[in-house]
Write an enzyme that holds these catalytic residues in place. Structure first.
Site, PDB file in Angstrom:
ATOM      1  CB  CYS A 140      -1.003  -0.020   1.149  1.00 54.23           C
ATOM      2  SG  CYS A 140      -0.311   0.126   2.799  1.00 54.23           S
ATOM      3  CB  CYS A 186      -3.081   1.636  -2.496  1.00 55.67           C
ATOM      4  SG  CYS A 186      -1.778   1.011  -3.568  1.00 55.67           S
ATOM      5  CB  CYS A 215       3.726  -1.219  -6.989  1.00 51.56           C
ATOM      6  SG  CYS A 215       4.424  -2.642  -6.151  1.00 51.56           S
TER       7      CYS A 215
END
Length: 148
Positions: free
Chosen positions: A8, A82, A90
């Protein structure tokens, strides 16, 4: 055993909850870890609502995804918890990791007094537990074919 990473934004709430649920509910099939796009500070309200369910997150620390990447870590499954927009930040971990996005509300952005935020975090907690349980069930049903 499949290695799963939950990501996240700050590793302060959603990814910590998902990691805890998978570690307990899927302990025989999965090794779970969590991190954030940046390391933050664990949310004390999340610690409180997880303790209600018998999960002790009080000593947990947060980690950054890029630190794990620099260590050469690889995962079978990387799950961002998220928003889709945040998940696109990411890093790509080496290997053939299945990438999933489970967008849950961010507890750090909740409004209201303490009790209202606790109530909303309980809802998020329960949603995460339900999603983790469904993931475990899918793996038990499909096995490695879920990667195809």
């Amino acid at each position: 055993m499949l290695h799963v990473l939950f990501v996240c934004e700050h590793n302060s709430a959603r990814s910590q909850m998902a990691e805890a649920f998978l570690q307990r509910l899927g302990a025989e099939e999965f090794a779970a870890e969590s991190c954030g796009l940046e390391a933050g500070t664990i949310n004390p309200l999340v610690v409180e609502v997880m303790a209600e369910e018998g999960y002790d997150l009080s000593e947990k620390t947060t980690r950054a995804a890029f630190d794990l990447l620099k260590q050469g870590r690889s995962y079978d499954v990387v799950i961002t918890v998220c928003s889709q927009k945040a998940s696109e930040q990411c890093p790509l971990f080496p290997g053939r990791a299945l990438r999933l996005n489970w967008p849950f509300d961010d507890p750090s952005r909740l409004e209201g007094d303490r009790e209202a935020r606790l109530a909303q975090i309980r809802i998020i907690r329960d949603q995460i537990r339900k999603q983790v349980a469904a993931f475990i069930d899918e793996y038990k049903e499909k096995g490695l074919s879920m990667f195809l």
